[in-house]
Write a protein that holds these residues in place. Structure first.
Motif, PDB file in Angstrom:
ATOM      1  N   LEU A   1       5.580  16.347   6.746  1.00 36.29           N
ATOM      2  CA  LEU A   1       4.415  15.513   6.435  1.00 36.29           C
ATOM      3  C   LEU A   1       3.540  16.180   5.380  1.00 36.29           C
ATOM      4  CD1 LEU A   1       3.521  14.391  10.062  1.00 36.29           C
ATOM      5  CD2 LEU A   1       4.547  12.985   8.281  1.00 36.29           C
ATOM      6  N   ALA A   2       3.347  17.475   5.501  1.00 30.24           N
ATOM      7  CA  ALA A   2       2.576  18.202   4.496  1.00 30.24           C
ATOM      8  C   ALA A   2       3.241  18.086   3.127  1.00 30.24           C
ATOM      9  CB  ALA A   2       2.432  19.663   4.897  1.00 30.24           C
ATOM     10  N   ALA A   3       4.573  18.128   3.116  1.00 25.78           N
ATOM     11  CA  ALA A   3       5.305  17.993   1.849  1.00 25.78           C
ATOM     12  C   ALA A   3       5.091  16.612   1.229  1.00 25.78           C
ATOM     13  CB  ALA A   3       6.787  18.263   2.082  1.00 25.78           C
ATOM     14  N   MET A   4       5.006  15.578   2.065  1.00 26.13           N
ATOM     15  CA  MET A   4       4.736  14.226   1.550  1.00 26.13           C
ATOM     16  C   MET A   4       3.366  14.154   0.887  1.00 26.13           C
ATOM     17  SD  MET A   4       6.162  11.821   4.640  1.00 26.13           S
ATOM     18  CE  MET A   4       7.877  11.880   5.154  1.00 26.13           C
ATOM     19  N   VAL A   5       2.367  14.765   1.548  1.00 27.76           N
ATOM     20  CA  VAL A   5       1.025  14.788   0.967  1.00 27.76           C
ATOM     21  C   VAL A   5       1.059  15.479  -0.393  1.00 27.76           C
ATOM     22  CG1 VAL A   5      -1.313  15.698   1.202  1.00 27.76           C
ATOM     23  CG2 VAL A   5      -0.157  14.709   3.196  1.00 27.76           C
ATOM     24  N   LEU A   6       1.704  16.629  -0.463  1.00 24.89           N
ATOM     25  CA  LEU A   6       1.739  17.389  -1.709  1.00 24.89           C
ATOM     26  C   LEU A   6       2.541  16.662  -2.800  1.00 24.89           C
ATOM     27  CD1 LEU A   6       2.177  20.976  -0.255  1.00 24.89           C
ATOM     28  CD2 LEU A   6       0.128  19.972  -1.277  1.00 24.89           C
ATOM     29  N   GLU A   7       3.591  15.957  -2.391  1.00 24.49           N
ATOM     30  CA  GLU A   7       4.359  15.170  -3.364  1.00 24.49           C
ATOM     31  C   GLU A   7       3.479  14.115  -4.026  1.00 24.49           C
ATOM     32  OE1 GLU A   7       8.221  12.127  -3.556  1.00 24.49           O
ATOM     33  OE2 GLU A   7       7.777  13.234  -1.707  1.00 24.49           O
ATOM     34  N   LEU A   8       2.657  13.442  -3.230  1.00 18.91           N
ATOM     35  CA  LEU A   8       1.773  12.414  -3.794  1.00 18.91           C
ATOM     36  C   LEU A   8       0.648  13.039  -4.613  1.00 18.91           C
ATOM     37  CD1 LEU A   8       1.554   9.962  -0.754  1.00 18.91           C
ATOM     38  CD2 LEU A   8       2.771   9.603  -2.905  1.00 18.91           C
ATOM     39  N   ILE A   9       0.156  14.185  -4.189  1.00 24.27           N
ATOM     40  CA  ILE A   9      -0.879  14.862  -4.961  1.00 24.27           C
ATOM     41  C   ILE A   9      -0.339  15.277  -6.326  1.00 24.27           C
ATOM     42  CG2 ILE A   9      -2.253  16.998  -5.110  1.00 24.27           C
ATOM     43  CD1 ILE A   9      -3.494  14.974  -3.225  1.00 24.27           C
ATOM     44  N   ASP A  10       0.881  15.817  -6.344  1.00 27.81           N
ATOM     45  CA  ASP A  10       1.445  16.379  -7.577  1.00 27.81           C
ATOM     46  C   ASP A  10       2.058  15.329  -8.493  1.00 27.81           C
ATOM     47  OD1 ASP A  10       0.708  18.969  -6.950  1.00 27.81           O
ATOM     48  OD2 ASP A  10       2.572  19.376  -5.859  1.00 27.81           O
ATOM     49  N   ASN A  11       2.412  14.171  -7.933  1.00 31.11           N
ATOM     50  CA  ASN A  11       3.079  13.138  -8.724  1.00 31.11           C
ATOM     51  C   ASN A  11       2.126  11.951  -8.902  1.00 31.11           C
ATOM     52  OD1 ASN A  11       4.734  11.100  -9.785  1.00 31.11           O
ATOM     53  ND2 ASN A  11       6.539  11.843  -8.680  1.00 31.11           N
ATOM     54  N   GLN A  12       1.327  11.996  -9.951  1.00 36.86           N
ATOM     55  CA  GLN A  12       0.325  10.956 -10.184  1.00 36.86           C
ATOM     56  C   GLN A  12       0.969   9.588 -10.358  1.00 36.86           C
ATOM     57  OE1 GLN A  12      -2.278  11.711 -13.494  1.00 36.86           O
ATOM     58  NE2 GLN A  12      -3.320   9.737 -13.333  1.00 36.86           N
ATOM     59  N   GLU A  13       2.109   9.541 -11.039  1.00 33.09           N
ATOM     60  CA  GLU A  13       2.777   8.258 -11.276  1.00 33.09           C
ATOM     61  C   GLU A  13       3.200   7.613  -9.960  1.00 33.09           C
ATOM     62  OE1 GLU A  13       6.574   6.400 -13.788  1.00 33.09           O
ATOM     63  OE2 GLU A  13       6.131   8.547 -13.866  1.00 33.09           O
ATOM     64  N   LYS A  14       3.777   8.407  -9.066  1.00 35.86           N
ATOM     65  CA  LYS A  14       4.186   7.863  -7.765  1.00 35.86           C
ATOM     66  C   LYS A  14       2.961   7.476  -6.939  1.00 35.86           C
ATOM     67  CE  LYS A  14       7.788   9.183  -5.469  1.00 35.86           C
ATOM     68  NZ  LYS A  14       8.804   9.929  -4.682  1.00 35.86           N
ATOM     69  N   ARG A  15       1.943   8.323  -6.951  1.00 33.74           N
ATOM     70  CA  ARG A  15       0.732   8.051  -6.175  1.00 33.74           C
ATOM     71  C   ARG A  15       0.101   6.727  -6.608  1.00 33.74           C
ATOM     72  NH1 ARG A  15      -1.884  12.352  -7.548  1.00 33.74           N
ATOM     73  NH2 ARG A  15      -3.536  11.483  -8.879  1.00 33.74           N
ATOM     74  N   GLU A  16      -0.042   6.545  -7.887  1.00 34.94           N
ATOM     75  CA  GLU A  16      -0.668   5.320  -8.386  1.00 34.94           C
ATOM     76  C   GLU A  16       0.258   4.117  -8.252  1.00 34.94           C
ATOM     77  OE1 GLU A  16      -1.956   6.226 -12.344  1.00 34.94           O
ATOM     78  OE2 GLU A  16      -3.652   7.467 -11.650  1.00 34.94           O
ATOM     79  N   GLY A  17       1.572   4.355  -8.392  1.00 36.86           N
ATOM     80  CA  GLY A  17       2.523   3.247  -8.232  1.00 36.86           C
ATOM     81  C   GLY A  17       2.544   2.723  -6.816  1.00 36.86           C
ATOM     82  N   PHE A  18       2.579   3.636  -5.835  1.00 37.64           N
ATOM     83  CA  PHE A  18       2.504   3.216  -4.435  1.00 37.64           C
ATOM     84  C   PHE A  18       1.203   2.450  -4.181  1.00 37.64           C
ATOM     85  CE2 PHE A  18       5.364   6.605  -2.154  1.00 37.64           C
ATOM     86  CZ  PHE A  18       6.472   6.084  -2.792  1.00 37.64           C
ATOM     87  N   GLY A  19       0.103   2.962  -4.733  1.00 31.43           N
ATOM     88  CA  GLY A  19      -1.189   2.328  -4.518  1.00 31.43           C
ATOM     89  C   GLY A  19      -1.242   0.920  -5.086  1.00 31.43           C
ATOM     90  N   GLN A  20      -0.743   0.746  -6.288  1.00 30.25           N
ATOM     91  CA  GLN A  20      -0.761  -0.578  -6.909  1.00 30.25           C
ATOM     92  C   GLN A  20       0.133  -1.559  -6.154  1.00 30.25           C
ATOM     93  OE1 GLN A  20      -2.774  -1.795  -9.223  1.00 30.25           O
ATOM     94  NE2 GLN A  20      -3.793   0.214  -9.195  1.00 30.25           N
ATOM     95  N   LYS A  21       1.274  -1.073  -5.661  1.00 33.56           N
ATOM     96  CA  LYS A  21       2.157  -1.952  -4.892  1.00 33.56           C
ATOM     97  C   LYS A  21       1.480  -2.377  -3.590  1.00 33.56           C
ATOM     98  CE  LYS A  21       5.977  -4.157  -4.585  1.00 33.56           C
ATOM     99  NZ  LYS A  21       6.330  -5.173  -5.597  1.00 33.56           N
ATOM    100  N   GLY A  22       0.758  -1.445  -2.976  1.00 33.73           N
ATOM    101  CA  GLY A  22       0.027  -1.784  -1.764  1.00 33.73           C
ATOM    102  C   GLY A  22      -1.019  -2.855  -2.012  1.00 33.73           C
TER     103      GLY A  22
END
Length: 392
Positions: A328-349
């Motif tokens: 779970l900690a790795a998932m948090v860090l993946e989203l923190i470090d990957n702005q494109e994925k973080r924003e893409g997930f957010g926009q899809k939501g």
């Protein structure tokens, strides 16, 4: 076209304290108020209102004070008298106890009951025999039984012929003109570039222990992330005291308690988390997750109850089951470090909210439900069909 007929509805629930079903009712009242053809009254059994927006609606509110116990039998008669005076066309209940209290009025005054008591999907083992007896009586005399998730119907097994799912709807205007992220971060002591929020009451239904464990792992690895818990608690609650004590030695783990600006604080964060205690609780459709997605935040949540009906794994966030705290900690860090994925997930939501969980969709679905409940009472259903046929 016929003139719109005014429909009189009593909404009956325990209180308007900060919570998911209470927020859902506020959203529905907001929708119906704008329609202009509903005369509404809210009846509570506790004088607790945590939503400033409710007072702005101008909907009459009556509190039936309990004088004996938690299950005060005098409420049966008090509610009956309110119904005799207000003369509602419908009763819309929002809790198992309130549905039960309404039954004498339903039977003696021949008022259809729309029952929205199913708002979660608890494990069968957590439901007592007494609760099941109450549920069976409520379901028998309800004209319609509405759950906010398919998981809820599966958990409670009401008669399918008079049951339906109406998903929560959210008023997206709530997320406009919010205070700036900088203002909110300063106000709540967030000094790091990134922040992770969990909006949930501190109760046995939520797994704040897991939230803290993940927060401890991430903050031990990084000094640029703050975790903030946002939600209510009972006075003297030992778990809340334990969590607050913990933050004294961990400045990047924060608990705000109950606040009126949840949307603004979540907007100042980067990721939304919801960990439910699956041993005792299954979500319906979580308002917290809806708020995260409305604000275009990626979500990490465990697969509890109806969460899989709103959160799409690896599309709008991560839907987790038995993952370890390290994973779970790795998932948090993946989203923190990957702005494109973080924003893409957010926009899809955000797109999922707009397409499936809008206030308009929920409001229209409830109007259809009311029309269906009234159809067997001699109420002028043709009026409804003529006026609303273009909208449905």
């Amino acid at each position: 076209m016929f003139e719109k007929k005014t429909t009189r509805i009593i909404f009956f629930l325990g209180s308007l304290r900060a919570g998911g079903k209470e927020r859902r009712l506020i959203e529905l009242l907001t929708y119906l108020k704008k329609k202009g053809n509903y005369k509404m009254m809210v009846v509570l059994t506790e004088d607790v209102i945590h939503f400033p927006d409710f007072h702005k609606l101008g909907v009459k509110c009556t509190v039936l004070e309990k004088s004996l116990s938690k299950y005060d039998p005098t409420i049966f008669y008090k509610f009956y008298k309110v119904c005799k005076s207000f003369k509602p066309n419908l009763i819309h209940s929002w809790g198992a106890v309130q549905s039960f209290y309404s039954l004498p009025a339903v039977k003696m005054l021949n008022i259809p009951l729309v029952n929205s008591q199913i708002t979660a999907a608890p494990p069968q083992a957590m439901r007592s025999s007494f609760s099941k007896l109450i549920d069976n009586a409520n379901f028998k005399y309800s004209k319609l039984i509405i759950s906010n998730s398919k998981a809820g119907l599966n958990a409670f097994s009401p008669p399918l012929e008079k049951s339906k799912v109406i998903y929560n709807g959210i008023n997206l205007n709530r997320f406009k003109n919010l205070p700036t992220s900088e203002e909110m971060r300063s106000k709540y002591g967030i000094k790091t570039p990134y922040a992770v929020a969990m909006v949930a009451s501190i109760s046995p239904n939520k797994d704040y222990d897991r939230f803290v464990r993940v927060a401890e792992k991430v903050t031990a690895l990084r000094n640029d992330v703050t975790f903030i818990g946002i939600g209510g608690y009972c006075d003297g609650d030992e778990k809340y005291k334990e969590l607050v004590d913990l933050t004294e030695s961990r400045p990047r783990i924060v608990f705000s308690g109950v606040i009126d600006e949840v949307e603004a604080l979540v907007n100042a964060c980067d990721i939304g988390i919801l960990f439910s205690n699956k041993e005792v609780h299954g979500e319906g459709i979580s308002n917290s997750i809806m708020e995260y997605m409305s604000l275009a935040k990626p979500v990490i949540a465990n697969n509890a109850g109806g969460t899989s009906e709103i959160l799409r794994d690896k599309v709008s966030g991560f839907l987790v089951d038995e993952e370890s705290d390290d994973e779970l900690a790795a998932m948090v860090l993946e989203l923190i470090d990957n702005q494109e994925k973080r924003e893409g997930f957010g926009q899809k939501g955000r797109e999922i909210i707009e397409n499936v969980f809008s206030l308009e969709k929920m409001g229209e679905s409830f109007e259809k439900a009311y029309m269906q409940a009234l159809s067997s009472t001699g109420y002028e259903v043709e009026t409804f069909q003529e006026v609303y046929s273009n909208n449905f």
